[in-house]
Design an enzyme around this catalytic site. Sequence first.
Site, PDB file in Angstrom:
ATOM      1  N   SER A   8      10.741  -7.494  29.475  1.00 47.53           N
ATOM      2  CA  SER A   8      11.839  -8.169  30.173  1.00 47.53           C
ATOM      3  C   SER A   8      13.126  -7.373  29.989  1.00 47.53           C
ATOM      4  O   SER A   8      13.627  -7.230  28.867  1.00 47.53           O
ATOM      5  CB  SER A   8      12.030  -9.581  29.614  1.00 47.53           C
ATOM      6  OG  SER A   8      13.279 -10.083  30.058  1.00 47.53           O
ATOM      7  N   HIS A  32       9.515  -7.156  34.047  1.00 47.62           N
ATOM      8  CA  HIS A  32       9.914  -8.557  34.218  1.00 47.62           C
ATOM      9  C   HIS A  32      11.429  -8.638  34.402  1.00 47.62           C
ATOM     10  O   HIS A  32      12.196  -8.161  33.575  1.00 47.62           O
ATOM     11  CB  HIS A  32       9.474  -9.363  32.998  1.00 47.62           C
ATOM     12  CG  HIS A  32       9.670 -10.843  33.134  1.00 47.62           C
ATOM     13  ND1 HIS A  32       8.809 -11.646  33.851  1.00 47.62           N
ATOM     14  CD2 HIS A  32      10.630 -11.662  32.651  1.00 47.62           C
ATOM     15  CE1 HIS A  32       9.231 -12.897  33.789  1.00 47.62           C
ATOM     16  NE2 HIS A  32      10.342 -12.941  33.070  1.00 47.62           N
ATOM     17  N   ASP A  34      14.533 -11.153  34.926  1.00 46.01           N
ATOM     18  CA  ASP A  34      15.008 -12.538  34.793  1.00 46.01           C
ATOM     19  C   ASP A  34      16.282 -12.734  35.588  1.00 46.01           C
ATOM     20  O   ASP A  34      17.309 -12.120  35.299  1.00 46.01           O
ATOM     21  CB  ASP A  34      15.289 -12.854  33.312  1.00 46.01           C
ATOM     22  CG  ASP A  34      14.003 -13.040  32.538  1.00 46.01           C
ATOM     23  OD1 ASP A  34      13.157 -13.822  32.989  1.00 46.01           O
ATOM     24  OD2 ASP A  34      13.853 -12.403  31.470  1.00 46.01           O
ATOM     25  N   MET A  36      19.134 -15.451  36.769  1.00 49.02           N
ATOM     26  CA  MET A  36      19.705 -16.768  36.436  1.00 49.02           C
ATOM     27  C   MET A  36      20.969 -16.978  37.266  1.00 49.02           C
ATOM     28  O   MET A  36      21.702 -16.028  37.541  1.00 49.02           O
ATOM     29  CB  MET A  36      20.042 -16.813  34.942  1.00 49.02           C
ATOM     30  CG  MET A  36      18.863 -16.440  34.047  1.00 49.02           C
ATOM     31  SD  MET A  36      19.243 -16.568  32.304  1.00 49.02           S
ATOM     32  CE  MET A  36      17.767 -15.811  31.582  1.00 49.02           C
ATOM     33  N   HIS A  63      11.525 -13.345  38.085  1.00 59.73           N
ATOM     34  CA  HIS A  63      11.475 -14.729  37.584  1.00 59.73           C
ATOM     35  C   HIS A  63      12.802 -15.408  37.911  1.00 59.73           C
ATOM     36  O   HIS A  63      13.818 -15.096  37.302  1.00 59.73           O
ATOM     37  CB  HIS A  63      11.223 -14.651  36.061  1.00 59.73           C
ATOM     38  CG  HIS A  63      11.226 -15.962  35.356  1.00 59.73           C
ATOM     39  ND1 HIS A  63      11.293 -16.050  33.972  1.00 59.73           N
ATOM     40  CD2 HIS A  63      11.171 -17.240  35.819  1.00 59.73           C
ATOM     41  CE1 HIS A  63      11.270 -17.321  33.621  1.00 59.73           C
ATOM     42  NE2 HIS A  63      11.215 -18.067  34.700  1.00 59.73           N
ATOM     43  N   MET A  65      15.219 -18.193  37.679  1.00 55.04           N
ATOM     44  CA  MET A  65      15.670 -19.407  36.986  1.00 55.04           C
ATOM     45  C   MET A  65      16.931 -19.886  37.704  1.00 55.04           C
ATOM     46  O   MET A  65      18.051 -19.723  37.212  1.00 55.04           O
ATOM     47  CB  MET A  65      15.922 -19.089  35.515  1.00 55.04           C
ATOM     48  CG  MET A  65      14.620 -18.919  34.732  1.00 55.04           C
ATOM     49  SD  MET A  65      14.842 -18.026  33.199  1.00 55.04           S
ATOM     50  CE  MET A  65      14.741 -16.351  33.825  1.00 55.04           C
ATOM     51  N   MET A 136       6.515 -21.170  30.378  1.00 51.71           N
ATOM     52  CA  MET A 136       7.640 -20.842  29.496  1.00 51.71           C
ATOM     53  C   MET A 136       7.322 -21.328  28.091  1.00 51.71           C
ATOM     54  O   MET A 136       6.980 -22.492  27.883  1.00 51.71           O
ATOM     55  CB  MET A 136       8.924 -21.538  29.975  1.00 51.71           C
ATOM     56  CG  MET A 136       9.538 -20.987  31.240  1.00 51.71           C
ATOM     57  SD  MET A 136       9.973 -19.234  31.205  1.00 51.71           S
ATOM     58  CE  MET A 136      11.162 -19.150  29.867  1.00 51.71           C
ATOM     59  N   GLY A 141      16.788 -19.238  29.553  1.00 57.13           N
ATOM     60  CA  GLY A 141      18.223 -18.963  29.428  1.00 57.13           C
ATOM     61  C   GLY A 141      18.517 -17.749  28.570  1.00 57.13           C
ATOM     62  O   GLY A 141      19.376 -16.952  28.915  1.00 57.13           O
ATOM     63  N   GLY A 144      15.187 -13.797  22.675  1.00 58.69           N
ATOM     64  CA  GLY A 144      15.270 -13.877  21.220  1.00 58.69           C
ATOM     65  C   GLY A 144      15.078 -15.257  20.617  1.00 58.69           C
ATOM     66  O   GLY A 144      15.407 -15.483  19.461  1.00 58.69           O
ATOM     67  N   ASP A 170       5.993 -16.496  28.740  1.00 60.40           N
ATOM     68  CA  ASP A 170       7.331 -15.916  28.655  1.00 60.40           C
ATOM     69  C   ASP A 170       8.163 -16.639  27.594  1.00 60.40           C
ATOM     70  O   ASP A 170       8.426 -17.826  27.729  1.00 60.40           O
ATOM     71  CB  ASP A 170       7.992 -16.047  30.038  1.00 60.40           C
ATOM     72  CG  ASP A 170       9.358 -15.383  30.131  1.00 60.40           C
ATOM     73  OD1 ASP A 170       9.808 -14.775  29.144  1.00 60.40           O
ATOM     74  OD2 ASP A 170       9.959 -15.472  31.221  1.00 60.40           O
ATOM     75  N   GLY A 171       8.548 -15.889  26.569  1.00 60.22           N
ATOM     76  CA  GLY A 171       9.449 -16.429  25.559  1.00 60.22           C
ATOM     77  C   GLY A 171       8.873 -16.347  24.156  1.00 60.22           C
ATOM     78  O   GLY A 171       7.827 -16.916  23.880  1.00 60.22           O
ATOM     79  N   GLY A 172       9.543 -15.589  23.304  1.00 62.97           N
ATOM     80  CA  GLY A 172       9.152 -15.528  21.895  1.00 62.97           C
ATOM     81  C   GLY A 172       7.858 -14.784  21.626  1.00 62.97           C
ATOM     82  O   GLY A 172       7.231 -14.971  20.583  1.00 62.97           O
ATOM     83  N   GLY A 192      10.791  -9.485  25.643  1.00 60.97           N
ATOM     84  CA  GLY A 192      12.132  -8.911  25.728  1.00 60.97           C
ATOM     85  C   GLY A 192      12.521  -8.270  24.417  1.00 60.97           C
ATOM     86  O   GLY A 192      12.400  -7.049  24.238  1.00 60.97           O
ATOM     87  N   SER A 193      12.937  -9.112  23.476  1.00 56.77           N
ATOM     88  CA  SER A 193      13.456  -8.559  22.215  1.00 56.77           C
ATOM     89  C   SER A 193      12.407  -7.813  21.408  1.00 56.77           C
ATOM     90  O   SER A 193      12.744  -6.866  20.695  1.00 56.77           O
ATOM     91  CB  SER A 193      14.112  -9.652  21.387  1.00 56.77           C
ATOM     92  OG  SER A 193      13.422 -10.854  21.501  1.00 56.77           O
TER      93      SER A 193
HETATM   94  C1  DX5 Z   1      14.099 -16.439  28.935  1.00 60.52           C
HETATM   95  C2  DX5 Z   1      13.557 -15.349  29.834  1.00 60.52           C
HETATM   96  C3  DX5 Z   1      12.647 -14.427  29.139  1.00 60.52           C
HETATM   97  C4  DX5 Z   1      13.280 -13.636  28.026  1.00 60.52           C
HETATM   98  C5  DX5 Z   1      12.244 -13.401  26.979  1.00 60.52           C
HETATM   99  O1  DX5 Z   1      14.881 -17.288  29.686  1.00 60.52           O
HETATM  100  O2  DX5 Z   1      12.853 -15.908  30.918  1.00 60.52           O
HETATM  101  O3  DX5 Z   1      11.984 -13.554  30.039  1.00 60.52           O
HETATM  102  O4  DX5 Z   1      13.814 -12.416  28.434  1.00 60.52           O
HETATM  103  O5  DX5 Z   1      12.846 -12.836  25.856  1.00 60.52           O
HETATM  104  P1  DX5 Z   1      12.114 -12.793  24.446  1.00 60.52           P
HETATM  105  O6  DX5 Z   1      10.859 -12.017  24.621  1.00 60.52           O
HETATM  106  O7  DX5 Z   1      13.105 -12.113  23.567  1.00 60.52           O
HETATM  107  O8  DX5 Z   1      11.855 -14.217  24.040  1.00 60.52           O
HETATM  108 ZN    ZN Z   2      11.426 -14.580  32.275  1.00 59.40          ZN
END
Ligand code: DX5
Ligand code: ZN
Length: 213
Positions: A8, A32, A34, A36, A63, A65, A136, A141, A144, A170-172, A192-193
């Site tokens: 991401s 990916h 994101d 928003m 994605h 949001m 999710m 949002g 990390g 997606d997420g964590g 992402g992170s």
């Molecule tokens: C959160 C995003 C994710 C985010 C994931 O709102 O949709 O794609 O970048 O980041 P990590 O992998 O750090 O949780």
């Molecule tokens: Zn995402």
Amino acid sequence: MKIKIAPSILSADKNNLNKEIKEIEDYADLIHVDIMDGRFVPPITFKADEIKKIKTKLPLDVHLMVENPLKDGFIDDYSGAGASIITIHSECNEDINLLIKEIKSRNIKTGISINPNTPLDEIKPYLDKIDMVLIMSVNPGYAGQKFIEDVLPKIRELKKLKPELDIEIDGGISKGTIKKAFDAGADIFVAGSSIFGKENRKEAIAELRNAVK
Ligand code: DX5
Ligand code: ZN
């Protein structure tokens, strides 16, 4: 089974996107993106112009949001910016059947995402019409955040219900959590992170792949 890794770029250096993408391109499967709108979630992220400038051989996995994907022009903007997949949220303000139709008419793969607290039942009526479900595993949002394990039963149920559908999570996602999502039935892993937060991105992706072996 071959898993797909989708870094991401929310966690990448936004001023050097092409350089950041170069570093992962040979090891990842999708990019990916994101998006928003500052309303569905508080932050605002990339503009379509920034995404248009991305040079990559990998498919762009967009994605959304956002509250109004169609009315506010997001579907037009990001299909024009080169999206291969557009994922909308089941919790958005527009008619899901119409959104699916609009995305498909642009020859783009269609995904639907659900937030951690949204039950799978919400999207069951659409499963025959889409290519992918994005589960999710954090509240959308921010990058990390901590992986929410409570979403795993939804993945298991979905896998049983529609084995042919791609399931993205997606997420964590990190080397400590990816195996749980994989065992539940996820195929595509957004990170992402745990990729862009590391100095050596090649190694970070290899660690994720090794964690499911
Ligand atoms: C959160 C995003 C994710 C985010 C994931 O709102 O949709 O794609 O970048 O980041 P990590 O992998 O750090 O949780
Ligand atoms: Zn995402």
